[in-house]
Design a protein around this motif. Sequence first.
Motif, short mmCIF file in Angstrom:
data_model
loop_
_atom_site.label_atom_id
_atom_site.label_comp_id
_atom_site.label_asym_id
_atom_site.label_seq_id
_atom_site.Cartn_x
_atom_site.Cartn_y
_atom_site.Cartn_z
N THR A 13 27.44 8.87 60.77
CA THR A 13 27.00 7.87 59.79
C THR A 13 25.69 8.34 59.18
N GLY A 14 25.27 7.64 58.14
CA GLY A 14 23.96 7.93 57.55
C GLY A 14 22.85 7.61 58.53
N PHE B 169 15.37 1.01 53.56
CA PHE B 169 16.56 0.29 54.02
C PHE B 169 16.24 -0.29 55.41
N GLU C 102 12.33 7.06 51.02
CA GLU C 102 13.53 6.94 50.17
C GLU C 102 13.04 6.86 48.73
N ASN D 95 15.66 1.36 48.67
CA ASN D 95 16.64 0.29 48.83
C ASN D 95 15.89 -0.98 49.24
N ASP E 260 15.31 10.55 52.36
CA ASP E 260 16.62 9.92 52.34
C ASP E 260 17.00 9.82 50.86
N LEU F 260 32.83 6.37 56.95
CA LEU F 260 31.41 6.49 57.27
C LEU F 260 31.09 7.96 57.52
N GLY F 261 29.90 8.36 57.15
CA GLY F 261 29.48 9.74 57.43
C GLY F 261 28.04 9.95 57.03
N LEU G 210 27.40 0.19 49.10
CA LEU G 210 27.03 0.62 47.74
C LEU G 210 27.62 2.01 47.48
C1 LIG Z 1 18.99 4.29 51.92
C2 LIG Z 1 19.99 4.25 53.04
N1 LIG Z 1 19.85 5.09 54.08
C3 LIG Z 1 20.73 5.08 55.12
C4 LIG Z 1 21.79 4.22 55.14
C5 LIG Z 1 22.70 4.20 56.33
O1 LIG Z 1 23.95 4.74 56.08
P1 LIG Z 1 25.24 4.42 56.98
O2 LIG Z 1 25.65 3.03 56.68
O3 LIG Z 1 26.23 5.47 56.57
O4 LIG Z 1 24.82 4.57 58.41
C6 LIG Z 1 21.98 3.34 54.07
C7 LIG Z 1 23.11 2.39 54.12
O5 LIG Z 1 23.19 1.39 53.44
C8 LIG Z 1 21.05 3.36 52.99
O6 LIG Z 1 21.19 2.51 51.94
#
Ligand SMILES: Cc1ncc(COP(=O)(O)O)c(C=O)c1O
Length: 397
Positions: A89-90, A115, A158, A162, A187, A221-222, A341
């Motif tokens: 996942t992110g 975020f 970021e 976000n 990010d 997811l990734g 998103l």
């Molecule tokens: C700026 C930002 N970083 C990280 C993430 C996390 O990603 P994931 O949902 O794939 O874990 C998100 C998810 O909304 C995000 O908007």
Amino acid sequence: MSRSNAKSPYRARTLAVHGGTVRSQFGETSEAMFLTSGYVYDSAEAAEARFKGEDDGFIYSRFANPTVRMFEERMIALEGADDARATATGMAAVTASMLCQLSTGDHVVAAKALFGSCRYIIEDLLPRFGVTCTLIDGTDLDAWADAVQPNTRVFFLETPSNPTLEIIDLKGVADIAHKAGAKLVVDNVFATPVLQRPMEFGADIVVYSATKHIDGQGRCLGGIVLGPQEFIDDHLANFLRQTGPSLSPFNAWVMLKSLETLDLRVREHARNARCVAQALEASSKIVRTLYPGLASHPQHKLAMAQMELGGNIVAFEIAGGKAAAFRFANALQIVKISNNLGDAKSLITHPATTTHQRLDEATQTELGITEGLLRLSVGLEDPSDLVDDLNRALAAV
Ligand SMILES: Cc1ncc(COP(=O)(O)O)c(C=O)c1O
């Protein structure tokens, strides 16, 4: 993506289609999906040699997998990075990028506009392991410099952020980080590698939630972490190998194929978002419209110096607070209510009660996450239908 990658004779759009492809003995056109957890060896001696690192074949898909590697190689080509590792996942990418290089006694400086889960990593998780952090106004270069301590190892940000789409000066922050002997981790989810390549401005490490525009169709997811060879070799690779947040080969295959259309999709997303942002800005029921691609954005000039287009996220504040925001969201027909998103489908989020609800009221106010704020991820529908849908819902407020 007309820009080229300094490490390749081909331009980014070509790399997005062909980068990283390795064909099997069958000569398949479309990249193969290697759904395998393990690999067999010709002999016990061959297994021993592979574990000793004397031959570089695959060992186990928690460590590496051919399909996942193709996805990593394609991203490396697009980003112009030395190397990369994909994650489940992110958030696994963000967490690994931090934990793999930090130890008790280290210090991190981060922009406070993050975020919600990214803020949790910096503000709650790292301090539990003796890593202190200072959260600052990321748009203020002096604040970055002032926050530096002798033990500062990492800067994190970021841009656009976000959900309020703050733009941070990548080159300015990278210079301060490097002067302090720290690494800058960016990010880059909102901008995507199509619109912004942070390494060109001095970022050391770039992370993505591939769940967003890279998949682009809300399926998998990734995540991925890209960076210099010594960072991957000395810190990231072993951390991921031992802790195990690996990307599934199936998800890697979906992402790999999605990269072929990333450039087309992201540009169309941005064109649609600009149309939508202009329409929202013209409404008397909207108090504030934030879109980096509009001249009204407080950092429009900086945004356009770092990004090719404004991206697909528009944030706006509706008059009448939470009740009006909910009425508006509930009245939408094409735009769906979701916290995701970067999807082909337009998605709307009320950050104060969802993605950023864990922040207390004072922090939300400080970040501009008001009760009337909505975050719209503009999709690939006809922009006229989107504008009609938004105007219809505004009329209902
Ligand atoms: C700026 C930002 N970083 C990280 C993430 C996390 O990603 P994931 O949902 O794939 O874990 C998100 C998810 O909304 C995000 O908007």
